[in-house]
Motif scaffolding. Structure first.
Motif, short mmCIF file in Angstrom:
data_model
loop_
_atom_site.label_atom_id
_atom_site.label_comp_id
_atom_site.label_asym_id
_atom_site.label_seq_id
_atom_site.Cartn_x
_atom_site.Cartn_y
_atom_site.Cartn_z
N SER A 123 0.83 -1.21 0.00
CA SER A 123 0.00 0.00 0.00
C SER A 123 0.86 1.26 0.00
O SER A 123 2.05 1.22 0.31
CB SER A 123 -0.94 0.00 1.20
N ALA A 124 0.21 2.36 -0.34
CA ALA A 124 0.88 3.66 -0.36
C ALA A 124 -0.11 4.73 0.06
O ALA A 124 -1.32 4.51 0.09
CB ALA A 124 1.42 3.95 -1.75
N LEU A 125 0.44 5.89 0.38
CA LEU A 125 -0.36 7.06 0.76
C LEU A 125 -0.21 8.08 -0.36
O LEU A 125 0.92 8.38 -0.78
CB LEU A 125 0.15 7.66 2.06
N THR A 126 -1.33 8.62 -0.81
CA THR A 126 -1.32 9.55 -1.93
C THR A 126 -2.01 10.84 -1.50
O THR A 126 -3.07 10.81 -0.89
CB THR A 126 -2.05 8.94 -3.15
N SER A 127 -1.36 11.96 -1.84
CA SER A 127 -1.92 13.28 -1.53
C SER A 127 -1.33 14.31 -2.48
O SER A 127 -0.52 13.98 -3.34
CB SER A 127 -1.61 13.65 -0.07
N ILE A 128 -1.74 15.52 -2.29
CA ILE A 128 -1.16 16.65 -3.01
C ILE A 128 -0.28 17.41 -2.02
O ILE A 128 -0.73 17.76 -0.93
CB ILE A 128 -2.27 17.58 -3.58
N SER A 129 0.97 17.64 -2.39
CA SER A 129 1.92 18.32 -1.50
C SER A 129 1.57 19.80 -1.36
O SER A 129 0.71 20.32 -2.10
CB SER A 129 3.35 18.19 -2.04
N ALA A 130 2.24 20.47 -0.45
CA ALA A 130 2.02 21.90 -0.23
C ALA A 130 2.31 22.71 -1.49
O ALA A 130 1.74 23.79 -1.69
CB ALA A 130 2.87 22.39 0.92
N THR A 131 3.15 22.18 -2.37
CA THR A 131 3.48 22.88 -3.62
C THR A 131 2.57 22.48 -4.77
O THR A 131 2.78 22.90 -5.90
CB THR A 131 4.95 22.61 -4.01
N GLY A 132 1.55 21.64 -4.49
CA GLY A 132 0.59 21.25 -5.50
C GLY A 132 0.99 20.04 -6.32
O GLY A 132 0.32 19.72 -7.31
N GLU A 133 2.03 19.35 -5.92
CA GLU A 133 2.50 18.17 -6.64
C GLU A 133 1.89 16.90 -6.05
O GLU A 133 1.64 16.83 -4.85
CB GLU A 133 4.03 18.07 -6.56
N LEU A 134 1.70 15.91 -6.91
CA LEU A 134 1.25 14.60 -6.45
C LEU A 134 2.36 13.98 -5.60
O LEU A 134 3.51 13.93 -6.01
CB LEU A 134 0.95 13.70 -7.65
N ALA A 135 2.00 13.52 -4.40
CA ALA A 135 2.96 12.90 -3.49
C ALA A 135 2.49 11.48 -3.18
O ALA A 135 1.37 11.29 -2.70
CB ALA A 135 3.08 13.72 -2.20
N ILE A 136 3.34 10.51 -3.48
CA ILE A 136 3.03 9.11 -3.20
C ILE A 136 4.10 8.57 -2.27
O ILE A 136 5.28 8.61 -2.59
CB ILE A 136 2.97 8.27 -4.49
N THR A 137 3.67 8.12 -1.08
CA THR A 137 4.58 7.63 -0.06
C THR A 137 4.31 6.15 0.18
O THR A 137 3.21 5.79 0.62
CB THR A 137 4.39 8.41 1.26
N PRO A 138 5.29 5.28 -0.09
CA PRO A 138 5.10 3.86 0.22
C PRO A 138 4.86 3.65 1.72
O PRO A 138 5.39 4.39 2.56
CB PRO A 138 6.42 3.22 -0.22
N ARG A 139 4.08 2.63 2.04
CA ARG A 139 3.74 2.32 3.43
C ARG A 139 4.96 2.29 4.34
O ARG A 139 4.96 2.90 5.41
CB ARG A 139 3.01 0.98 3.51
N ASP A 140 6.02 1.59 3.95
CA ASP A 140 7.16 1.42 4.84
C ASP A 140 7.92 2.72 5.09
O ASP A 140 8.48 2.92 6.18
CB ASP A 140 8.08 0.32 4.34
#
Length: 127
Positions: free
Chosen positions: A37-54
């Protein structure tokens, strides 16, 4: 397993996630999230941010927990949508003040166990 049993199992997964988040217990969080799994959001600068679970779990381990910091909980499950026998969506709110989160969790029933396959979230900063 009935839909009532599935809903109770999903509620248990969500509670493990929220408790782990508040307590800074990465093992509790890991039990709720599938290893891929991963976490997906929009960063403070408006970029797509995908963070792996670990990567996220490592961040959780290396920061003071909200509980240690004496922060109150703001957990609220807004909805659980049991789409079918192997897929569900959960919308919830939680916080690590001053950051307040709205999470949308996609869960899959893998090997007979509900797990978060993906988390999409947004963050609001509040006083």
């Amino acid at each position: 397993m009935s839909s009532t049993d599935d809903t109770k199992a999903i509620e248990g997964v969500v509670q493990s996630y929220l408790d782990g988040l508040h307590e800074g217990d990465s093992a509790k969080i890991a039990s709720a999230f599938h290893p891929t799994s991963a976490l997906t959001s929009i960063s403070a600068t408006g970029e797509l941010a995908i963070t792996p679970r670990d990567v996220w779990l490592n961040n959780v381990r290396n920061r003071p927990s909200p509980k240690q910091r004496g922060l109150s909980r703001h957990d609220e499950v807004l909805s659980i949508d049991l789409v079918g026998p192997t897929m569900a969506y959960v919308k919830l709110k939680c916080a690590i003040p001053p950051r307040f989160f709205t999470d949308q969790l996609s869960l899959l029933k893998i090997d007979g166990r509900w797990q978060v396959a993906q988390k999409v979230f947004m963050t609001e900063l509040r006083e």
